[in-house]
Scaffold this active site. Structure first.
Site, mmCIF file in Angstrom:
data_model
loop_
_atom_site.group_PDB
_atom_site.id
_atom_site.type_symbol
_atom_site.label_atom_id
_atom_site.label_comp_id
_atom_site.label_asym_id
_atom_site.label_seq_id
_atom_site.Cartn_x
_atom_site.Cartn_y
_atom_site.Cartn_z
ATOM 1 N N TYR A 85 0.842 -1.202 0.000
ATOM 2 C CA TYR A 85 0.000 0.000 0.000
ATOM 3 C C TYR A 85 0.875 1.249 0.000
ATOM 4 C CZ TYR A 85 -3.766 3.231 0.936
ATOM 5 O OH TYR A 85 -4.673 4.251 0.824
ATOM 6 N N PHE A 137 -8.344 21.739 -24.379
ATOM 7 C CA PHE A 137 -8.610 20.311 -24.465
ATOM 8 C C PHE A 137 -9.798 20.026 -23.551
ATOM 9 C CE2 PHE A 137 -8.336 15.793 -23.576
ATOM 10 C CZ PHE A 137 -8.448 15.346 -24.884
ATOM 11 N N THR A 138 -10.630 19.058 -23.948
ATOM 12 C CA THR A 138 -11.926 18.841 -23.284
ATOM 13 C C THR A 138 -11.795 18.688 -21.763
ATOM 14 O OG1 THR A 138 -11.677 16.504 -23.786
ATOM 15 C CG2 THR A 138 -12.975 17.810 -25.343
ATOM 16 N N ASP A 228 1.097 20.491 -20.371
ATOM 17 C CA ASP A 228 0.398 19.224 -20.581
ATOM 18 C C ASP A 228 1.397 18.366 -21.352
ATOM 19 O OD1 ASP A 228 -1.007 17.087 -21.651
ATOM 20 O OD2 ASP A 228 -2.892 18.212 -21.707
ATOM 21 N N LYS A 271 -0.563 7.884 -23.444
ATOM 22 C CA LYS A 271 -0.173 8.228 -24.819
ATOM 23 C C LYS A 271 1.336 7.996 -24.980
ATOM 24 C CE LYS A 271 -4.242 10.514 -24.341
ATOM 25 N NZ LYS A 271 -5.032 10.510 -23.095
ATOM 26 N N ARG A 395 -14.143 15.441 -33.543
ATOM 27 C CA ARG A 395 -13.469 16.535 -32.849
ATOM 28 C C ARG A 395 -13.958 17.839 -33.456
ATOM 29 N NH1 ARG A 395 -11.078 14.914 -28.049
ATOM 30 N NH2 ARG A 395 -13.337 14.776 -28.008
ATOM 31 N N PHE A 462 -19.867 14.717 -25.712
ATOM 32 C CA PHE A 462 -19.531 13.898 -26.877
ATOM 33 C C PHE A 462 -19.336 12.423 -26.528
ATOM 34 C CE2 PHE A 462 -15.919 15.730 -24.840
ATOM 35 C CZ PHE A 462 -15.063 14.656 -24.683
HETATM 36 C C1 P61 Z 1 -7.522 11.237 -26.477
HETATM 37 F F1 P61 Z 1 -12.344 12.262 -26.628
HETATM 38 N N1 P61 Z 1 -6.799 12.302 -24.506
HETATM 39 O O1 P61 Z 1 -6.870 12.085 -27.116
HETATM 40 P P1 P61 Z 1 -6.727 11.017 -19.689
HETATM 41 N N2 P61 Z 1 -4.488 16.054 -22.146
HETATM 42 C C2 P61 Z 1 -4.455 15.671 -23.424
HETATM 43 C C3 P61 Z 1 -5.131 14.531 -23.821
HETATM 44 O O2 P61 Z 1 -5.090 14.162 -25.099
HETATM 45 C C4 P61 Z 1 -5.860 13.768 -22.852
HETATM 46 C C5 P61 Z 1 -5.866 14.229 -21.516
HETATM 47 C C6 P61 Z 1 -5.173 15.354 -21.186
HETATM 48 C C7 P61 Z 1 -7.547 11.352 -25.010
HETATM 49 C C8 P61 Z 1 -8.567 10.547 -24.232
HETATM 50 C C9 P61 Z 1 -9.797 11.364 -24.293
HETATM 51 O O3 P61 Z 1 -12.438 14.412 -25.105
HETATM 52 C C10 P61 Z 1 -11.675 13.356 -24.736
HETATM 53 O O4 P61 Z 1 -5.619 10.080 -19.331
HETATM 54 C C11 P61 Z 1 -3.694 16.480 -24.401
HETATM 55 O O5 P61 Z 1 -7.570 10.563 -20.801
HETATM 56 O O6 P61 Z 1 -7.528 11.378 -18.462
HETATM 57 C C12 P61 Z 1 -6.599 12.628 -23.222
HETATM 58 O O7 P61 Z 1 -5.965 12.326 -20.140
HETATM 59 C C13 P61 Z 1 -6.623 13.497 -20.449
HETATM 60 C C14 P61 Z 1 -10.608 11.306 -25.394
HETATM 61 C C15 P61 Z 1 -9.977 12.383 -23.386
HETATM 62 C C16 P61 Z 1 -11.554 12.291 -25.591
HETATM 63 C C17 P61 Z 1 -10.944 13.356 -23.595
HETATM 64 O O8 P61 Z 1 -8.123 10.305 -27.016
#
Ligand code: P61
Length: 470
Positions: A85, A137-138, A228, A271, A395, A462
């Site tokens: 833990y 970013f979303t 980021d 990523k 997107r 979305f």
């Molecule tokens: C993606 F449709 N991205 O691109 P988490 N910052 C950035 C990202 O690209 C990102 C996160 C933070 C995704 C997954 C995803 O609207 C959406 O590990 C530049 O996913 O929590 C994630 O990181 C967030 C898809 C996220 C989406 C949000 O496919």
């Protein structure tokens, strides 16, 4: 008529061919889905590719998030997970890898990127403050808003034009940032939020010259700069390729220099870092770290696991080292580019220049007869799935959500459908199949109708929205 002599990819482009710097040890069978099955699945999913079952998908280009293939070394790392833990040895491996590769002092693991976004937003934003960033970013913007902040887009105008060939379309417009500081006062700026290879702009990079200038401006006004870091390794590739003075420097060196200008970073390790789950938050300031380390136990878990299993942290530590290897990044971006070159050659409208992690189809030019309020990019995603079982992601207007004050749709200039390439997963033949399917959908574009939204969730609509054909 005689067939022309077949040519390898390299021959077609007048150079020697390259190949991926790995070979395949384990395979995951794909299921071919019939047209009838696809039609049924799409209606069941409300024309939203997020609501499809993966069993109904042939080639999955929804996202590059958590979809990479791990290496044999990473899988071996999974077997030495220390599931204590507190104080797991794998945490110290992770801490060491982030410190060596990204150069930040203090590290917290999180379950994924948005866990880190939540923590930094809660600690570093006071209600009513502004958070300038290079395009929204979303999840990032939502956490900034939930913490009482107002996101302000300070990316250069070129980023909003899919045809503009600027080499660093992710750059911050320093005049826009300065104007915001002049108007609101430096104390009203929570921090500058800078993403490397800007996702919503088409995976477009930020130059080293730009981050140096942003750093200088922030220092002059006493404003923090956070990154980021989700796709910063890929950003480093573009600096190496395009920016004077970096051709002889390794991606690892460029990454370290880039991060040296920031006060910290949040990371979706799903990523660049080549793992299926995980994230981290890193800062240099001691006081700030203390606050974050306290908050992590509320939302994620103890500060030495942050919502991850020990084995996840080990795979991540190894993935970080693999992710900065020049050969790996070159072949990864080379594959994205190969698909982009095919589509460009065939006159299909995509965001140019091709970015790091995906091809973005320009739905405005793809379906000029479908108004933005009828979701042209969502329509492209639906049609592509129907044609071949390939899954992509909207997107555009659906992703942009509603204005937090007026409640109207945000109507982004970019109305895009993303074909996102997972790392180390698909082959060149898969890219050919994808390209041909996009062409087939494009060829019948004039008879295609748009969509109407029939269900709209309040947050990040979305993901779960439903649509029907007009
Ligand atoms: C993606 F449709 N991205 O691109 P988490 N910052 C950035 C990202 O690209 C990102 C996160 C933070 C995704 C997954 C995803 O609207 C959406 O590990 C530049 O996913 O929590 C994630 O990181 C967030 C898809 C996220 C989406 C949000 O496919």
């Amino acid at each position: 008529m005689t067939n022309p002599t077949p040519q390898t990819m390299g021959q077609q482009f007048g150079r020697r061919s390259w190949a991926e710097p790995w070979k395949i040890k384990m395979v995951e069978p794909l299921r071919m889905v019939s047209r009838d099955e696809r039609e049924r699945a799409l209606v069941e999913a409300g024309y939203n590719t997020f609501l499809l079952r993966s069993d109904d998908v042939y080639i999955d280009l929804l996202t590059d998030s958590g979809t990479s293939a791990m290496s044999d070394r990473q899988w071996a790392g999974m077997m030495i997970g220390d599931e204590s833990y507190a104080g797991s040895r794998n945490f110290y491996h992770l801490e060491d890898a982030v410190q060596r590769r990204y150069g930040f002092r203090h590290i917290l693991p999180t379950h994924q990127g948005r866990g880190a976004e939540n923590l930094i937003s809660q600690v570093a934003i006071k209600a009513g403050q502004f958070v300038p960033g290079n395009m929204y970013f979303t999840t990032t913007r939502l956490h900034q808003e939930l913490a009482g902040g107002h996101f302000v887009d300070v990316i250069i105008d070129e980023a909003h034009d899919p045809e503009d060939l600027h080499e660093f379309k992710g750059n911050v417009d320093l005049a826009k940032l300065q104007a915001l500081i002049d108007r609101e006062g430096a104390e009203q700026i929570a921090y500058v939020s800078l993403a490397g290879t800007v996702n919503m702009a088409g995976g477009q990079p930020v130059s080293m010259a730009n981050i140096r200038a942003v750093r200088e401006l922030c220092t002059r006004h006493g404003i923090r700069l956070f990154l980021d870091a989700t796709r910063l390794v890929e950003n480093s590739f573009f600096i190496q390729e395009r920016e004077a003075g970096f051709a002889e420097r390794s991606i690892a060196e460029i990454l370290l220099e880039f991060c040296s200008y920031a006060d910290g970073a949040w990371m979706s390790a799903k990523k660049d870092n080549l793992v299926n789950i995980g994230g981290w938050l890193a800062v240099n300031e001691d006081d700030l770290f203390e606050e974050l380390r306290n908050l992590v136990v509320v939302y994620e878990g103890l500060h030495t696991y942050g919502g991850l299993a020990g084995r996840d942290m080990e795979a991540l530590a190894i993935g970080i080292d693999e992710s900065v290897q020049d050969d790996h990044v070159r072949s990864r971006i080379g594959q994205v580019r190969y698909l982009g070159e095919l589509l460009t050659d065939w006159g299909i409208p995509i965001v140019q220049p091709v970015g790091g992690h995906a091809i973005f189809l320009d739905a405005r030019r793809f379906y000029p007869h479908i108004p933005q309020d009828e979701f042209p990019a969502q329509t492209v995603a639906a049609e592509l799935y129907l044609d071949s079982g390939i899954r992509s992601m909207e997107r555009g207007i659906a992703s942009a959500g509603r204005n937090a004050t007026t409640g109207d749709h945000n109507r982004p200039k970019l109305e895009l459908t993303r074909l996102t390439i997972p790392r180390r997963v698909y082959t060149q033949a898969h890219m050919d199949v994808v390209a041909e399917s996009v062409k087939a959908v494009y060829d019948v574009r004039e008879s295609t109708r748009g969509l109407r939204m029939t269900y709209e969730p309040k947050y990040l609509r979305f993901f779960q929205a439903r649509f029907e054909r007009l």
